[in-house]
Design an enzyme around this catalytic site. Structure first.
Site, mmCIF file in Angstrom:
data_model
loop_
_atom_site.group_PDB
_atom_site.id
_atom_site.type_symbol
_atom_site.label_atom_id
_atom_site.label_comp_id
_atom_site.label_asym_id
_atom_site.label_seq_id
_atom_site.Cartn_x
_atom_site.Cartn_y
_atom_site.Cartn_z
ATOM 1 N N LYS A 40 0.821 -1.215 0.000
ATOM 2 C CA LYS A 40 0.000 0.000 0.000
ATOM 3 C C LYS A 40 0.855 1.265 0.000
ATOM 4 C CE LYS A 40 -4.248 -2.010 1.692
ATOM 5 N NZ LYS A 40 -3.824 -3.423 1.845
HETATM 6 C C1 PLP Z 1 -4.473 -4.514 1.274
HETATM 7 C C2 PLP Z 1 -3.688 -5.774 1.155
HETATM 8 C C3 PLP Z 1 -4.061 -6.796 0.257
HETATM 9 C C4 PLP Z 1 -5.309 -6.734 -0.578
HETATM 10 O O1 PLP Z 1 -5.218 -5.783 -1.607
HETATM 11 P P1 PLP Z 1 -6.531 -5.282 -2.374
HETATM 12 O O2 PLP Z 1 -6.078 -4.138 -3.181
HETATM 13 O O3 PLP Z 1 -7.495 -4.880 -1.283
HETATM 14 O O4 PLP Z 1 -7.042 -6.419 -3.175
HETATM 15 C C5 PLP Z 1 -3.235 -7.921 0.159
HETATM 16 N N1 PLP Z 1 -2.126 -8.047 0.923
HETATM 17 C C6 PLP Z 1 -1.739 -7.078 1.795
HETATM 18 C C7 PLP Z 1 -0.522 -7.305 2.622
HETATM 19 C C8 PLP Z 1 -2.495 -5.914 1.943
HETATM 20 O O5 PLP Z 1 -2.115 -4.966 2.821
#
Ligand code: PLP
Length: 470
Positions: free
Chosen positions: A113
């Site tokens: 993120k």
């Molecule tokens: C947010 C997150 C996901 C999921 O991603 P999306 O964009 O919501 O599909 C997967 N793995 C980690 C470690 C995350 O923080």
């Protein structure tokens, strides 16, 4: 480039008009009017660009209301080896011939993120500065999103963050990561309740339109178009690393929850990047896998939403999925509005028609599901075979990727977090403590800055009013 809503509001809006917003006024999600096509010659000319240069070429196709020199400068400042540990920003880690991880989680909070959120912080600060405005970001987190938002917004002019988390319920590492921030514009509010209470408070505060306007309340949730756009870049970056000058197809496996990450892959593919398949990997919360197997999208209730060892994928509905369905139904906004409006609230889900479902393979999507036992086995196997330690979310991706390998087509598994963030499951899988990146060594011992508040929206509003300098 103008943006429209998946539910039919076609008021043409420029990028910066939707930058600070969440949902469109009609409840839909923003998408560009068309996906710009990147032809083979252009694609070839991008090979060899640095990450910020590549990001500029892609983002400039979608953003026509920020001067090019400003956008370049923003990207150069955001995507640095200092912030992401490697000048390639999202380097590949080969596992075996034709199979590699793409490392997306070397940013400040050790999860993918950061790649989008760091850019969002820079864009928000830039745009608010141009408008002479301030923004108070209100959010609820159970871990990854909140910390990525705080590390992206810390110290930024014109921005304050009020982040709600369930008191005492985040992992010790996550608490240390967030609560050790001493920046005066970051406010950690530990709510006496569970994550749902935090989310309810955010909803209640946002529903008070007078308060929202008076105190310039905004969000940074995963439906924000700029976040998604920032993620499109690393599909191109991964593609160039996995292929030679002759090009060819590449498949991507994506640990998925809210469908933000993989939706960026969908956009990259629509732009003409030669992605063969997009493999959606879910954990036990298999809303998406069920859809790609059956054509039925069914939102889960809280009793049916499992708390798993890949917690950032523990979703009851996939908030970005509407963007894909809009494209699947031929960009029919009335149809999309019916499916995600009345059908969802009446029946808790919908099934697309047989004709619509038959179009799924043309969009490249396949899927699979992984369980706690699969995660442990995959982490152990990856460690024993390749001496590479992966986290639980990446393990879901690798497990499902292996089931979808195709001869001669490289498969890239997006690594969405580092194992250090999920130490308990790692110990269970391999029997030792995952290594800590040096910057996070000992963070549990740092002084903490947070406020405990009751699960009461009025009390949270009062806190915001007292701390936002308005
Ligand atoms: C947010 C997150 C996901 C999921 O991603 P999306 O964009 O919501 O599909 C997967 N793995 C980690 C470690 C995350 O923080």
């Amino acid at each position: 480039m103008k943006y429209l809503s998946t539910r039919g509001d076609a008021t043409p809006r420029a990028f910066c008009e939707i930058l600070l917003e969440g949902l469109a006024p009609d409840g839909g999600l923003y998408l560009p009017e068309t996906y710009p096509r990147v032809d083979a010659a252009t694609l070839a000319s991008w090979r060899g660009l640095s990450y910020p240069q590549l990001a500029f070429e892609i983002l400039a196709l979608y953003i026509d209301d920020i001067p090019a020199a400003d956008l370049r400068a923003l990207l150069d400042r955001t995507y640095t080896a200092a912030t992401f540990g490697d000048a390639r920003i999202t380097p590949l880690k080969p596992l075996e011939p034709g199979l590699a991880l793409q490392a997306l989680s070397n940013g400040p909070t050790l999860a993918f993120k950061d790649v989008a959120m760091q850019l969002l912080g820079a864009l928000f600060e830039y745009q608010l500065g141009r408008l002479g405005q301030q923004l108070n970001i209100l959010g609820a987190t159970s871990g990854d999103t909140g910390s990525a938002a705080e590390y992206a917004m810390r110290g930024r002019r014109g921005i304050r963050v009020f982040m709600l988390s369930p008191h005492g319920r985040m992992s010790p590492f996550q608490q240390a990561q967030m609560f050790s921030l001493q920046d005066p514009n970051i406010h950690n509010l530990a709510i006496e309740g569970v994550f749902d209470d935090c989310q309810d408070i955010v909803k209640a505060v946002s529903a008070d339109l007078a308060f929202k306007q008076r105190f310039q309340i905004g969000t940074v949730n995963s439906i924000n178009w700029a976040r998604l756009l920032a993620q499109v870049v690393y599909y191109f970056a991964g593609y160039f690393q996995a292929t030679g000058r002759d090009g060819g197809e590449v498949d991507f496996a994506v640990p998925s929850g809210n469908f933000g990450n993989i939706c960026a892959g969908h956009v990259a593919r629509r732009m003409g990047l030669p992605i063969g398949r997009l493999v959606a990997a879910t954990n036990e919360n298999d809303v998406l896998d069920e859809f790609f197997r059956t054509g039925r999208y069914r939102v889960r209730g809280s009793a049916e939403t499992h708390a798993t060892s890949s917690p950032s994928m523990d979703i009851s509905k996939a908030s970005n999925f509407e963007r894909f369905v809009f494209d699947l139904v031929g960009r029919d906004a009335a149809r999309t509005a019916e499916l995600f409006g009345p059908a969802l609230s009446r029946d808790g889900g919908f099934t697309v028609s047989a004709d619509e479902f038959a179009r799924v393979p043309g969009f490249g999507f396949v899927s699979g599901r992984s369980t706690h036992a699969d995660r442990l086995a995959t982490i152990r196997d990856c460690w024993q075979r390749h001496q590479v330690l992966i986290d639980t979310h990446t393990a879901d991706g690798l497990k499902v990727a292996r089931a979808h390998r195709r001869a001669g087509v490289p498969m890239l598994v997006l690594e969405t977090a580092l194992p250090a963030k999920f130490a308990e499951a790692i110990r269970e899988a391999v029997g030792f403590e995952p290594p800590r990146p040096p910057a996070t060594e000992g963070i549990e011992r740092l002084p903490r800055r947070f406020e405990v508040l009751p699960a009461d929206a009025e009390r949270v509003k009062r806190y915001i009013a007292e701390h936002c300098g308005a």
